[in-house]
Write a protein that holds these residues in place. Structure first.
Motif, PDB file in Angstrom:
ATOM      1  N   ILE A   4      14.979  17.277 -12.008  1.00 33.41           N
ATOM      2  CA  ILE A   4      16.221  16.818 -11.708  1.00 33.41           C
ATOM      3  C   ILE A   4      16.671  18.085 -11.079  1.00 33.41           C
ATOM      4  O   ILE A   4      15.699  19.376 -11.387  1.00 33.41           O
ATOM      5  CB  ILE A   4      16.560  17.664 -13.488  1.00 33.41           C
ATOM      6  CG1 ILE A   4      16.283  16.618 -14.404  1.00 33.41           C
ATOM      7  CG2 ILE A   4      18.372  17.544 -13.115  1.00 33.41           C
ATOM      8  CD1 ILE A   4      16.946  15.229 -14.232  1.00 33.41           C
ATOM      9  N   TYR A   5      17.606  18.067  -9.721  1.00 36.54           N
ATOM     10  CA  TYR A   5      18.173  19.754  -9.657  1.00 36.54           C
ATOM     11  C   TYR A   5      19.806  19.016  -9.427  1.00 36.54           C
ATOM     12  O   TYR A   5      20.397  18.637  -9.026  1.00 36.54           O
ATOM     13  CB  TYR A   5      18.262  18.742  -7.614  1.00 36.54           C
ATOM     14  CG  TYR A   5      17.857  19.612  -6.835  1.00 36.54           C
ATOM     15  CD1 TYR A   5      18.260  20.905  -7.393  1.00 36.54           C
ATOM     16  CD2 TYR A   5      18.986  19.546  -5.314  1.00 36.54           C
ATOM     17  CE1 TYR A   5      18.675  22.047  -5.625  1.00 36.54           C
ATOM     18  CE2 TYR A   5      19.580  19.768  -4.350  1.00 36.54           C
ATOM     19  CZ  TYR A   5      19.285  21.410  -4.769  1.00 36.54           C
ATOM     20  OH  TYR A   5      20.307  22.802  -4.135  1.00 36.54           O
ATOM     21  N   ILE A  31      16.673  13.260  -9.507  1.00 38.14           N
ATOM     22  CA  ILE A  31      18.343  12.877 -10.252  1.00 38.14           C
ATOM     23  C   ILE A  31      18.979  14.561  -9.318  1.00 38.14           C
ATOM     24  O   ILE A  31      18.486  15.631 -10.211  1.00 38.14           O
ATOM     25  CB  ILE A  31      18.555  12.775 -11.679  1.00 38.14           C
ATOM     26  CG1 ILE A  31      18.154  11.664 -12.154  1.00 38.14           C
ATOM     27  CG2 ILE A  31      20.325  13.105 -12.266  1.00 38.14           C
ATOM     28  CD1 ILE A  31      17.453  11.454 -13.470  1.00 38.14           C
ATOM     29  N   VAL A  32      19.825  14.221  -8.899  1.00 30.51           N
ATOM     30  CA  VAL A  32      20.673  15.097  -8.848  1.00 30.51           C
ATOM     31  C   VAL A  32      22.008  15.635  -9.379  1.00 30.51           C
ATOM     32  O   VAL A  32      22.862  14.346  -9.691  1.00 30.51           O
ATOM     33  CB  VAL A  32      21.420  14.969  -6.911  1.00 30.51           C
ATOM     34  CG1 VAL A  32      22.190  17.084  -6.491  1.00 30.51           C
ATOM     35  CG2 VAL A  32      20.551  14.901  -5.888  1.00 30.51           C
ATOM     36  N   GLU A  64      19.146   9.578  -7.414  1.00 31.84           N
ATOM     37  CA  GLU A  64      20.390   9.552  -8.314  1.00 31.84           C
ATOM     38  C   GLU A  64      20.721  10.339  -8.554  1.00 31.84           C
ATOM     39  O   GLU A  64      20.754  11.973  -9.151  1.00 31.84           O
ATOM     40  CB  GLU A  64      20.248   9.270 -10.331  1.00 31.84           C
ATOM     41  CG  GLU A  64      20.647   8.496 -10.714  1.00 31.84           C
ATOM     42  CD  GLU A  64      20.227   8.173 -11.897  1.00 31.84           C
ATOM     43  OE1 GLU A  64      19.109   8.117 -12.577  1.00 31.84           O
ATOM     44  OE2 GLU A  64      21.575   8.556 -12.980  1.00 31.84           O
ATOM     45  N   VAL A  65      22.195  10.818  -8.625  1.00 29.67           N
ATOM     46  CA  VAL A  65      22.716  11.272  -8.672  1.00 29.67           C
ATOM     47  C   VAL A  65      23.782  11.106  -9.842  1.00 29.67           C
ATOM     48  O   VAL A  65      24.817  10.219 -10.026  1.00 29.67           O
ATOM     49  CB  VAL A  65      24.321  11.586  -7.094  1.00 29.67           C
ATOM     50  CG1 VAL A  65      25.304  11.858  -7.551  1.00 29.67           C
ATOM     51  CG2 VAL A  65      23.278  10.818  -6.164  1.00 29.67           C
ATOM     52  N   LEU A  84      12.655  21.193 -13.054  1.00 29.80           N
ATOM     53  CA  LEU A  84      14.312  21.393 -12.843  1.00 29.80           C
ATOM     54  C   LEU A  84      13.220  21.755 -11.321  1.00 29.80           C
ATOM     55  O   LEU A  84      12.756  22.667 -10.882  1.00 29.80           O
ATOM     56  CB  LEU A  84      14.731  22.073 -13.620  1.00 29.80           C
ATOM     57  CG  LEU A  84      14.831  22.226 -14.457  1.00 29.80           C
ATOM     58  CD1 LEU A  84      15.349  23.348 -15.881  1.00 29.80           C
ATOM     59  CD2 LEU A  84      16.000  20.660 -15.386  1.00 29.80           C
ATOM     60  N   ILE A  85      14.839  21.330  -9.831  1.00 28.73           N
ATOM     61  CA  ILE A  85      14.064  21.693  -9.164  1.00 28.73           C
ATOM     62  C   ILE A  85      15.603  22.969  -8.518  1.00 28.73           C
ATOM     63  O   ILE A  85      16.804  22.877  -8.706  1.00 28.73           O
ATOM     64  CB  ILE A  85      14.237  20.468  -8.069  1.00 28.73           C
ATOM     65  CG1 ILE A  85      12.925  19.428  -7.552  1.00 28.73           C
ATOM     66  CG2 ILE A  85      14.240  21.617  -6.614  1.00 28.73           C
ATOM     67  CD1 ILE A  85      13.672  18.872  -7.757  1.00 28.73           C
ATOM     68  N   ARG A  86      14.803  24.371  -7.719  1.00 26.93           N
ATOM     69  CA  ARG A  86      15.782  25.084  -7.182  1.00 26.93           C
ATOM     70  C   ARG A  86      15.421  25.935  -6.364  1.00 26.93           C
ATOM     71  O   ARG A  86      14.156  25.769  -5.385  1.00 26.93           O
ATOM     72  CB  ARG A  86      15.530  25.906  -8.326  1.00 26.93           C
ATOM     73  CG  ARG A  86      16.312  26.239  -9.583  1.00 26.93           C
ATOM     74  CD  ARG A  86      18.025  25.407  -9.930  1.00 26.93           C
ATOM     75  NE  ARG A  86      19.178  26.486  -9.304  1.00 26.93           N
ATOM     76  CZ  ARG A  86      20.084  26.709  -9.276  1.00 26.93           C
ATOM     77  NH1 ARG A  86      21.044  25.862  -9.342  1.00 26.93           N
ATOM     78  NH2 ARG A  86      20.725  27.610  -8.664  1.00 26.93           N
TER      79      ARG A  86
END
Ligand code: PNS
Length: 162
Positions: A4-5, A31-32, A64-65, A84-86
């Motif tokens: 997830i971003y 998933i943004v 996916e958004v 989680l992406i940061r």
């Protein structure tokens, strides 16, 4: 693995697009996720931001958004996201990002935060900076996808008609 971003993406910048593209190469599915934050007065509504992100990432098949409210880890759990992406731009981001990652770890031990170093050419770039430049009439064409630049110029023209 689903990653997830999460973020505000008000608006999406070329720096975000760079992180998204690179994440799509690292994970099966990205998933943004746009936070619906009642405490902020954004430039763009959540549906506008979702459209902007979708248009900017049409070339990515495993993406996916979506939008969410509440805690990011709860959303990640609900979507079976393990990561989680940061993006990390500079050392100035590090303290707040580390605090967020540690906080999220206390809320959910099974979800990991993965930091991606922002590409050099976008290391200065933020949504707030883009909005500030636009507010004072500067060009933001080199900082955001073309359709987002049009949205920003339109929004500025509405707020400050000449
Ligand atoms: O793009 P941003 O504004 O830097 O994104 C920040 C975001 C949305 C990732 C962060 O504020 C967040 O996760 N908010 C949801 C509430 C939450 O989960 N808080 C606990 C972690 S500090």
């Amino acid at each position: 693995m689903i990653a997830i971003y999460p973020g505000s993406f008000d608006p999406i910048t070329l720096g975000h697009v760079d992180i998204i593209e690179r994440s799509c190469r690292l994970f099966e599915r990205i998933i943004v996720a746009v936070l619906r934050n009642p405490n902020k007065t954004p430039m763009f509504t959540v549906p506008q931001r979702l459209d902007q992100i979708r248009l900017s990432t049409r070339h990515l098949p495993n993406l996916e958004v979506d939008s969410f409210d509440g805690l990011t880890v709860n959303y990640a759990r609900m979507r079976q996201g393990g990561v989680l992406i940061r993006g990390l731009r500079a050392i100035s981001d590090f303290e707040a990002e580390l605090q967020m990652a540690h906080t999220n770890k206390t809320l959910s031990t099974e979800i990991e935060t993965v930091f991606l170093a922002t590409s050099n050419e976008y290391s200065f770039l933020s949504s707030s900076l883009v909005k500030e430049i636009a507010k004072f009439g500067g060009s933001i064409d080199h900082l955001v996808p073309p359709h987002v630049a049009i949205d920003i110029y339109r929004c500025q023209a509405k707020t400050h008609p000449t």
